[in-house]
Design an enzyme around this catalytic site. Structure first.
Site, PDB file in Angstrom:
ATOM      1  N   CYS A 207     -22.596  42.235 -30.506  1.00  0.00           N
ATOM      2  CA  CYS A 207     -23.847  41.535 -30.197  1.00  0.00           C
ATOM      3  C   CYS A 207     -25.003  42.035 -31.048  1.00  0.00           C
ATOM      4  CB  CYS A 207     -24.178  41.700 -28.729  1.00  0.00           C
ATOM      5  SG  CYS A 207     -22.979  40.917 -27.636  1.00  0.00           S
TER       6      CYS A 207
ATOM      7  N   ASN B 234     -20.864  36.500 -34.450  1.00  0.00           N
ATOM      8  CA  ASN B 234     -20.044  37.386 -33.611  1.00  0.00           C
ATOM      9  C   ASN B 234     -19.395  36.592 -32.494  1.00  0.00           C
ATOM     10  OD1 ASN B 234     -18.990  39.708 -32.240  1.00  0.00           O
ATOM     11  ND2 ASN B 234     -20.773  39.644 -30.905  1.00  0.00           N
ATOM     12  N   GLU B 235     -19.930  36.717 -31.301  1.00  0.00           N
ATOM     13  CA  GLU B 235     -19.283  36.093 -30.134  1.00  0.00           C
ATOM     14  C   GLU B 235     -20.012  34.785 -29.848  1.00  0.00           C
ATOM     15  OE1 GLU B 235     -19.626  38.252 -26.290  1.00  0.00           O
ATOM     16  OE2 GLU B 235     -17.612  38.914 -26.817  1.00  0.00           O
TER      17      GLU B 235
ATOM     18  N   GLU C 283     -19.544  49.483 -33.424  1.00  0.00           N
ATOM     19  CA  GLU C 283     -20.856  48.895 -33.128  1.00  0.00           C
ATOM     20  C   GLU C 283     -21.778  50.013 -32.685  1.00  0.00           C
ATOM     21  OE1 GLU C 283     -21.001  45.859 -30.064  1.00  0.00           O
ATOM     22  OE2 GLU C 283     -23.028  45.306 -30.702  1.00  0.00           O
TER      23      GLU C 283
HETATM   24  O1  AHR Z   1     -18.245  45.688 -27.056  1.00  0.00           O
HETATM   25  C1  AHR Z   1     -19.466  45.414 -26.440  1.00  0.00           C
HETATM   26  C2  AHR Z   1     -19.903  43.967 -26.600  1.00  0.00           C
HETATM   27  O2  AHR Z   1     -19.026  43.099 -25.950  1.00  0.00           O
HETATM   28  C3  AHR Z   1     -19.928  43.448 -28.013  1.00  0.00           C
HETATM   29  O3  AHR Z   1     -21.104  43.745 -28.650  1.00  0.00           O
HETATM   30  C4  AHR Z   1     -19.837  41.967 -27.839  1.00  0.00           C
HETATM   31  O4  AHR Z   1     -19.297  41.312 -28.948  1.00  0.00           O
HETATM   32  C5  AHR Z   1     -19.073  41.806 -26.545  1.00  0.00           C
HETATM   33  O5  AHR Z   1     -19.702  40.943 -25.655  1.00  0.00           O
END
Ligand code: AHR
Length: 659
Positions: free
Chosen positions: A251, A382-383, A51
């Site tokens: 994120c 994603n999350e 990321e």
């Molecule tokens: O790894 C950092 C962040 O942690 C990532 O972007 C997210 O998916 C998680 O909350």
């Protein structure tokens, strides 16, 4: 959710301290049932998750040295400074010209700002200091390039200087004229090393000129590719032999608002046409504000696919599913707006796998890769969590599976290890049956020790699991004082024995976050740290490396699995015909162990890899990059038995040849 995680964190702290100080038996017996092989598991189980956080992309893995090369940051002159000289007429330091930002007749429609200069006196100049440090190496070559439009000056003189002002490289762009945008380039060789260099640009002729996409880029990139990736950082990834690469986040896929979400289509094609976007990690943390954090997308989806291919990993792209980050704006696209998002996903599959005669496959071919990238998996969001996500996933899955049943879809349960939301998400996924469910664990080292058996209890008939993000947090999630120490790393190793032992359920796992610029980070811990010239892997990186390099294809039963501070897992690698046994000793006492194999015909020399440190606070650093790193040796196996010493606080891997 994050405060809940924080409170759980301290609950385990006492337990971990007890474990390290308790006196375990000095002898252990480990039985490996080579006669009863278990389920097949994926040799690609351990991969990486990239990321663009911690300035991991621009100025890092993507080694552009010029910050804001396209003048598209929200403050368009960010990173650029005029050079002042003593002016006798004014009686003070003054620039020998003037600069301003313009947008009329831009380079192209996605790169709308450019620099306009008026040169009043020869020697008018300006400089750029890079991404918190512009690193150049003695003897290395750098490609200086820029788009220019000039009816006045015909040359642009460049110097690279070290912090004392000494010139360490020179070059000239020349031959401008004609009044149309045109790209010019030259190679500059550095004759000294400097970690914090400046790129200085001077006009020596009076007049006006427009400039855009001013770039200084190392020639010596991974595989010598123009616009390629930073060699030492890709090498660290290559050495992991990761099974897959998940990208581009995280994120960052979601964006803090939908308007600033990641859109893969703006990251492909000619680099000058990729649309710069603010990075969502620029002001997420009050304690590490980074107003100069943007995404040039020089590292875009084509480069991610190519990286995965180069390092022998499967690509696992993740796309926005119509939801911005639920920790931020929580903005959601209406169901009627979802078509655009779904079309992006369909077009991505065509970009990755479609024939060169298709529109998106054609772009891939024109970019230099006529063959498909063999994408087999796609993350939908994603999350994310909650009913809105389930509804959006359902719509995505119906459309994608109708056209591409061959693509495995990854769905999320959000952030958390249990609780109502976690259970509700799993209940939904057991009905909707995505191929893989992504779980994220940012917990204390004690949690990782206590949860090595977590997947022993998972439903074997439901979707597979992807532990998409995990890392032991020594201080707490999102805390700036988390340490990448051995205590964290060994707890991850203990946990990973449980992932491997349950490889019939857990298909993939990746540590997060992957990379951090030591001069510009926002998030700790991270697997790899770098600065403008150097890089190193943390103890957690080496745990990932040892596991990924020693993944098997079949589970082999082993006992005990987690007892008296020892954590074990065994697999068979059917391609090399080796039994791979991992034993993690998290106690502060060295132990002798007898390893008994059910097949007493097994004899020979085992390859041994040991990662250990008696100091739980041990860390690697730029000066001591290998303080905690694997050491290889050999051990003899006689009639199915092997006597070994398990060092205090050690990860031990044995590759034993099978008859
Ligand atoms: O790894 C950092 C962040 O942690 C990532 O972007 C997210 O998916 C998680 O909350």
């Amino acid at each position: 959710m994050r405060s809940h995680v924080l409170s759980c964190f301290w609950l385990f702290a006492l337990g971990f301290a007890c474990l390290l100080t308790q006196r375990p038996p000095s002898y252990a017996r480990i039985d490996v049932d080579t006669a009863h092989l278990g389920a097949p598991i994926s040799p690609r189980m351990f991969g990486v998750f990239f990321e663009d956080i911690n300035f991991a992309a621009d100025g890092g893995l993507y080694p552009e040295l010029v910050k804001n090369r396209s003048f598209e940051f929200s403050q368009p002159l960010t990173g650029w400074h005029e050079i002042f000289h003593m002016s006798a007429a004014a009686g003070r330091d003054m620039p020998k010209g003037e600069m301003d930002m313009r947008t009329d007749a831009p380079l192209n429609t996605s790169n709308t700002h450019y620099l306009h200069v008026r040169v009043y006196e020869p020697g008018y100049g300006f400089f750029n200091t890079g991404y918190r440090g512009m690193g150049v190496k003695r003897g290395a070559e750098y490609l200086l390039s820029a788009y220019l439009r000039s009816e006045g000056p015909k040359t642009l003189r460049a110097t690279i200087t070290d912090p004392s002002g000494a010139v360490v490289g020179r070059g000239t762009l020349q031959g401008f004229g004609g009044g149309a945008w045109k790209r010019y380039e030259t190679v500059i060789k550095a004759d000294a090393t400097a970690a914090k260099a400046h790129l200085n640009l001077y006009f020596d002729e009076k007049g006006e000129a427009d400039l855009d996409m001013i770039s200084l880029f190392p020639v010596d990139t991974w595989r010598q590719r123009p616009n390629g990736l930073r060699k030492d950082l890709v090498q660290l990834l290559y050495d992991l032999h990761p099974g897959f690469v998940r990208f581009p986040g995280g994120c960052i896929v979601e964006g803090r608002q939908l308007a600033t979400r990641y859109r893969w289509k703006t990251t492909v094609g000619d680099v000058s046409e990729r649309k710069t976007l603010v990075n969502r990690w620029n002001d997420e943390f009050d304690y590490r504000p980074a107003p100069d954090y943007f995404q040039s997308f020089g590292l875009g989806f084509y480069e991610y696919f190519q990286l995965a291919e180069d390092i022998g990993a499967r690509p696992l792209p993740v796309l926005n599913c119509g939801m911005a980050c639920q920790f931020n704006s929580n903005e959601t696209a209406g169901t009627e707006e979802l078509n655009e998002y779904i079309q992006d996903a369909l077009d991505l599959i065509e970009f990755a796998n479609g024939p060169a005669t298709s529109p998106w496959g054609g772009l891939r071919a024109r970019m230099g890769h006529p063959a498909p990238f063999h994408m087999e998996m796609l993350g939908v969001g994603n999350e994310q969590w909650g009913p809105r996500y389930i509804e959006r996933y359902r719509t995505f899955a119906a459309a994608l599976k109708a056209k591409h049943p061959e693509i495995q879809l990854v769905a999320s349960v959000g952030l958390g290890t249990d609780g109502d939301t976690f259970r509700a998400m799993w209940q939904a996924w057991r009905q909707l049956r995505p191929d893989i469910v992504d779980e994220h664990y940012y917990m204390g080292p004690e949690w990782f020790l206590a949860n090595s058996g977590r997947y022993d209890r998972y439903d074997r008939s439901g979707p597979k699991v992807y532990v998409g993000e995990f890392a032991a947090q020594t201080a707490g999630i999102g805390m700036p004082n988390n340490r990448n120490n051995w205590r964290a790393a060994i707890s991850e190793a203990a946990f990973m024995t449980g992932l491997e032992r349950n490889g019939d359920v857990v298909q993939f796992a990746s540590y997060a976050a992957l990379m951090a610029n030591a001069d510009a980070w926002q998030w700790t811990p991270d697997a790899i740290w770098f600065d403008s010239l150097r890089s190193y892997g943390t103890p957690s990186y080496y745990v990932q490396r040892v596991f990924a390099n020693n993944a098997g294809t079949r589970i082999v039963p082993v006992t005990p699995v987690a007892e008296n501070g020892l954590y074990t897992a065994a697999t068979l690698d059917e391609s090399t015909h080796e039994l791979i046994l991992k034993v993690v000793n998290v106690t502060s006492a060295a132990r002798t162990a007898e390893i008994r194999l059910a097949d007493t015909k097994i004899s020979g020399t085992a390859k041994v890899t040991i990662l250990e440190s008696a100091d739980p606070n041990a860390e690697n650093s730029f000066d001591r990059p290998d303080a905690v790193s694997p050491v290889s040796s050999a051990a003899e196996v006689h009639s199915g038995s092997m006597a070994v010493r398990l060092g205090a606080s050690s990860v031990n891997v044995y590759r034993i040849p099978m008859p």
